[in-house]
Design a protein around this motif. Sequence first.
Motif, short mmCIF file in Angstrom:
data_model
loop_
_atom_site.label_atom_id
_atom_site.label_comp_id
_atom_site.label_asym_id
_atom_site.label_seq_id
_atom_site.Cartn_x
_atom_site.Cartn_y
_atom_site.Cartn_z
N TYR A 170 0.90 -1.17 -0.06
CA TYR A 170 0.03 -0.01 0.15
C TYR A 170 0.69 1.22 0.18
O TYR A 170 0.36 2.25 -0.64
CB TYR A 170 -1.09 -0.02 1.22
N ARG A 225 1.65 1.93 -3.48
CA ARG A 225 0.59 2.53 -4.27
C ARG A 225 0.35 3.83 -3.84
O ARG A 225 0.01 4.69 -4.74
CB ARG A 225 -0.78 1.69 -3.81
N SER A 231 -15.92 -1.74 -13.32
CA SER A 231 -16.33 -3.14 -13.91
C SER A 231 -17.57 -3.19 -13.41
O SER A 231 -18.19 -4.26 -13.79
CB SER A 231 -15.04 -3.95 -13.60
C1 BJW Z 1 -11.60 2.82 -18.14
C2 BJW Z 1 -10.13 3.34 -18.39
C3 BJW Z 1 -10.31 4.65 -18.94
C4 BJW Z 1 -9.95 1.38 -17.92
N1 BJW Z 1 -11.27 5.49 -18.92
N2 BJW Z 1 -12.57 3.68 -17.95
C5 BJW Z 1 -22.89 -9.52 -3.07
C6 BJW Z 1 -22.48 -10.34 -4.27
C7 BJW Z 1 -21.41 -11.02 -4.18
C8 BJW Z 1 -20.42 -10.79 -3.47
C9 BJW Z 1 -20.57 -9.82 -2.25
C10 BJW Z 1 -21.85 -9.26 -2.51
N3 BJW Z 1 -21.92 -8.46 -1.26
C11 BJW Z 1 -20.65 -8.34 -0.78
C12 BJW Z 1 -19.86 -9.20 -1.42
C13 BJW Z 1 -18.55 -9.28 -1.33
C14 BJW Z 1 -17.44 -8.45 -1.74
C15 BJW Z 1 -17.52 -8.54 -3.56
O1 BJW Z 1 -18.33 -7.70 -3.85
N4 BJW Z 1 -17.16 -9.56 -4.10
C16 BJW Z 1 -17.17 -9.39 -5.61
C17 BJW Z 1 -15.90 -9.20 -6.01
C18 BJW Z 1 -17.73 -10.62 -5.92
N5 BJW Z 1 -17.98 -7.07 -1.23
C19 BJW Z 1 -17.08 -6.83 -0.13
O2 BJW Z 1 -16.61 -7.56 0.64
C20 BJW Z 1 -17.41 -5.40 0.45
N6 BJW Z 1 -17.87 -5.48 1.63
C21 BJW Z 1 -18.94 -5.93 2.09
O3 BJW Z 1 -19.86 -6.18 1.26
O4 BJW Z 1 -19.21 -5.96 3.33
C22 BJW Z 1 -20.50 -6.48 3.88
C23 BJW Z 1 -20.32 -8.16 3.90
C24 BJW Z 1 -19.12 -8.45 4.68
C25 BJW Z 1 -18.93 -9.87 4.90
C26 BJW Z 1 -19.33 -10.64 3.97
C27 BJW Z 1 -20.42 -10.15 3.13
C28 BJW Z 1 -20.83 -8.83 3.05
C29 BJW Z 1 -16.11 -4.66 0.34
C30 BJW Z 1 -15.52 -4.49 -0.93
C31 BJW Z 1 -14.26 -3.58 -0.74
C32 BJW Z 1 -13.75 -3.36 -2.01
N7 BJW Z 1 -12.09 -3.17 -1.91
C33 BJW Z 1 -11.42 -2.84 -3.15
C34 BJW Z 1 -10.05 -2.74 -2.72
C35 BJW Z 1 -9.81 -1.29 -1.94
C36 BJW Z 1 -8.35 -1.23 -1.34
C37 BJW Z 1 -7.57 -1.39 -2.22
O5 BJW Z 1 -7.41 -0.25 -3.15
O6 BJW Z 1 -6.43 -2.11 -2.40
O7 BJW Z 1 -12.00 -1.78 -3.81
S1 BJW Z 1 -11.50 -4.26 -4.39
C38 BJW Z 1 -11.11 -3.11 -5.76
O8 BJW Z 1 -12.46 -3.15 -6.48
C39 BJW Z 1 -11.34 -1.71 -5.01
C40 BJW Z 1 -12.25 -0.88 -6.10
O9 BJW Z 1 -12.66 0.29 -5.46
C41 BJW Z 1 -13.10 -1.96 -6.31
C42 BJW Z 1 -13.92 -1.67 -7.64
O10 BJW Z 1 -13.21 -1.82 -8.66
P1 BJW Z 1 -13.24 -0.88 -10.00
O11 BJW Z 1 -12.95 0.66 -9.66
O12 BJW Z 1 -14.68 -1.24 -10.78
O13 BJW Z 1 -12.04 -1.26 -10.81
P2 BJW Z 1 -11.74 -2.42 -11.86
O14 BJW Z 1 -10.57 -2.49 -12.21
O15 BJW Z 1 -12.81 -3.66 -11.68
O16 BJW Z 1 -12.40 -1.73 -13.46
C43 BJW Z 1 -11.62 -0.89 -13.97
C44 BJW Z 1 -12.75 -0.24 -15.15
O17 BJW Z 1 -12.13 0.80 -15.72
C45 BJW Z 1 -12.84 -1.35 -16.37
O18 BJW Z 1 -14.35 -1.46 -16.72
C46 BJW Z 1 -12.15 -0.73 -17.42
O19 BJW Z 1 -12.73 -1.09 -18.70
C47 BJW Z 1 -12.36 0.83 -17.08
N8 BJW Z 1 -11.24 1.62 -17.71
N9 BJW Z 1 -9.34 2.44 -18.49
C48 BJW Z 1 -12.83 5.10 -18.74
N10 BJW Z 1 -9.33 5.35 -19.37
#
Ligand code: BJW
Length: 253
Positions: free
Chosen positions: A66, A69, A196
């Motif tokens: 981190y 980052r 995404s």
């Molecule tokens: C461009 C571009 C350009 C490229 N211009 N675009 C319901 C269903 C299933 C699972 C779950 C659910 N509820 C909860 C869950 C579990 C989990 C989850 O969602 N898992 C899934 C992956 C399946 N969620 C959690 O655990 C969350 N907590 C929670 O729900 O608590 C309650 C709970 C507790 C216990 C059990 C169950 C529930 C917490 C989620 C925390 C996410 N943390 C991260 C890391 C943060 C720290 C760090 O930075 O290291 O957050 S993960 C990572 O993904 C980060 C981001 O904010 C997040 C989203 O990603 P993002 O921003 O969408 O990035 P990408 O890379 O995925 O996409 C980039 C996009 O940009 C792409 O589409 C490209 O095409 C595009 N792009 N260039 C415009 N120039």
Amino acid sequence: MIPAPLIEALRQARHMVVFTGAGVSAESGIPTFRDSLTGLWARFDATSLATPEAFQADPALVWGWYEWRRMKVLQAQPNAAHLAITELARQVPRLTLVSQNVDDLHERAGSTEVVHLHGSLHQPRCCKCGESPKQPLDMPNEPEGGRRLQPPSCTICSGLLRPGVVWFGENLPAAALSAALQAAETCDLLISVGTSGMVYPAAEIPGLAWRAGAVIVHVNPLPHRQHREREYTLAGPAGEQLPALVAQAFGDR
Ligand code: BJW
Ligand code: ZN
């Protein structure tokens, strides 16, 4: 080509939500998570870095990663997409900016009151007492990918500091989540930029706004899966699409 009804919806909007993900910072040189070649998860294992269990098992590995980052973000500059969002806020009566990003590039582009759903790289907190240090951390100087680095100790209780981000399995900050959900339910237009849509509960926000009657716009180089009525995609990098959108909707004001 930006559809005329979308331009009209922007001009008419009273409350707009801009919902951003890692793609909005991609053109600043900050890697996304899931892009297949350049994304962080293509090179690093999410479960050994972005979970509370990973930090417990190896705090130095996680802290060092981190800090690397954080260094990349401190060296980066806001791009044309961040600036276009700041400009948009000047043009509409009300704009709520909700970001999944842990960087501060929106703030450095001039956006205020950013709702950060997944915390911040710049606000570590104590694992034990929850307090954040009063002084900002030193400028990190980390090699590519980070080196193992012992986290500093809390000056109040001597617990370990941890990154101030939301890891998988952790709850989102309650106030931020409730502000984001409320804005989604009451806005008339939502622009989803560079996400995404795979991580919940954040991923529910555009759908929530759509069900409440808002116009939805996705800005992403990848085409959106499906389109419903009142839903548009501007396919391309945010740094090109957002300035074009703002210029077409408000350039004559
Ligand atoms: C461009 C571009 C350009 C490229 N211009 N675009 C319901 C269903 C299933 C699972 C779950 C659910 N509820 C909860 C869950 C579990 C989990 C989850 O969602 N898992 C899934 C992956 C399946 N969620 C959690 O655990 C969350 N907590 C929670 O729900 O608590 C309650 C709970 C507790 C216990 C059990 C169950 C529930 C917490 C989620 C925390 C996410 N943390 C991260 C890391 C943060 C720290 C760090 O930075 O290291 O957050 S993960 C990572 O993904 C980060 C981001 O904010 C997040 C989203 O990603 P993002 O921003 O969408 O990035 P990408 O890379 O995925 O996409 C980039 C996009 O940009 C792409 O589409 C490209 O095409 C595009 N792009 N260039 C415009 N120039
Ligand atoms: Zn403490």
